[in-house]
Design a protein around this motif. Structure first.
Motif, PDB file in Angstrom:
ATOM      1  N   THR A  70       8.623  -2.103   8.885  1.00 36.27           N
ATOM      2  CA  THR A  70       7.719  -2.624   9.930  1.00 36.27           C
ATOM      3  C   THR A  70       8.651  -3.686  10.536  1.00 36.27           C
ATOM      4  N   PHE A  73       4.270  -8.321  12.759  1.00 35.36           N
ATOM      5  CA  PHE A  73       3.037  -8.952  11.875  1.00 35.36           C
ATOM      6  C   PHE A  73       1.938  -8.022  11.804  1.00 35.36           C
ATOM      7  N   ASP A  74       1.542  -7.317  13.060  1.00 33.81           N
ATOM      8  CA  ASP A  74       0.341  -6.458  13.213  1.00 33.81           C
ATOM      9  C   ASP A  74       0.440  -5.317  12.018  1.00 33.81           C
ATOM     10  N   THR A  75       1.411  -4.783  11.882  1.00 32.88           N
ATOM     11  CA  THR A  75       1.629  -3.529  11.048  1.00 32.88           C
ATOM     12  C   THR A  75       1.803  -3.825   9.614  1.00 32.88           C
ATOM     13  N   LEU A  76       2.227  -5.111   9.260  1.00 25.61           N
ATOM     14  CA  LEU A  76       2.572  -5.615   7.924  1.00 25.61           C
ATOM     15  C   LEU A  76       1.352  -5.206   7.073  1.00 25.61           C
ATOM     16  N   SER A  77       0.162  -5.592   7.357  1.00 23.43           N
ATOM     17  CA  SER A  77      -0.810  -5.442   6.317  1.00 23.43           C
ATOM     18  C   SER A  77      -1.108  -4.065   6.207  1.00 23.43           C
ATOM     19  N   GLU A  78      -0.944  -3.187   6.926  1.00 24.14           N
ATOM     20  CA  GLU A  78      -1.286  -1.773   6.719  1.00 24.14           C
ATOM     21  C   GLU A  78      -0.192  -1.423   5.871  1.00 24.14           C
ATOM     22  N   GLN A  79       1.013  -1.544   6.436  1.00 26.04           N
ATOM     23  CA  GLN A  79       2.399  -1.134   5.401  1.00 26.04           C
ATOM     24  C   GLN A  79       2.128  -1.670   3.765  1.00 26.04           C
ATOM     25  N   LEU A  80       1.510  -2.927   3.806  1.00 25.05           N
ATOM     26  CA  LEU A  80       1.306  -3.441   2.355  1.00 25.05           C
ATOM     27  C   LEU A  80       0.449  -2.699   1.502  1.00 25.05           C
ATOM     28  N   THR A  81      -0.615  -2.222   2.176  1.00 28.50           N
ATOM     29  CA  THR A  81      -1.666  -1.408   1.402  1.00 28.50           C
ATOM     30  C   THR A  81      -1.075  -0.065   0.884  1.00 28.50           C
ATOM     31  N   TYR A  84       1.660  -1.072  -1.999  1.00 23.73           N
ATOM     32  CA  TYR A  84       1.159  -1.292  -3.253  1.00 23.73           C
ATOM     33  C   TYR A  84       0.392  -0.080  -3.830  1.00 23.73           C
TER      34      TYR A  84
END
Length: 114
Positions: A70, A73-81, A84
């Protein structure tokens, strides 16, 4: 930068499938921008930052890691899902950040934790 120097540490047979790496790729040793001096000179970028255009994708392919990337910041949450979630494979998430802003973010973080 240190990830690329030390990437041979991934060359072993004992990396567990739940192993995760978050790589902040700022295209060089941006941490040295917090030092005093002219950060815009050729000498600084050559001898302190060690600019590069590398990414970790080929390392992940070579060592059998899932690769996520990524730069916003907009795609970070999706990538973190996905990062993990457990799929039986070690993973690396590469977060590309602008090298010229890293020193400001780092100093702001130090102020925050202080």
């Amino acid at each position: 930068l240190s990830f690329f120097y030390d990437s041979n540490a991934l060359w072993n047979n004992y990396i567990p499938s739940n192993f995760r790496i978050i790589l902040v790729n700022n295209a060089g040793g941006g941490i040295f921008r917090i030092l005093p001096g002219d950060k815009n000179s050729d000498i600084f970028s050559t001898y302190f930052e060690t600019k590069h255009t590398l990414n970790a994708k080929s390392y992940c392919e070579m060592y059998g890691f899932d690769y996520l990337h990524t730069s916003s910041f907009d795609t970070l949450s999706e990538q973190l899902t996905g990062f993990y979630s457990d799929n039986g494979t070690p993973k690396l998430l590469e977060i590309v950040t602008p090298s010229t802003l890293n020193d400001r973010y780092l100093l702001d973080y130090f102020d925050f934790i202080n």
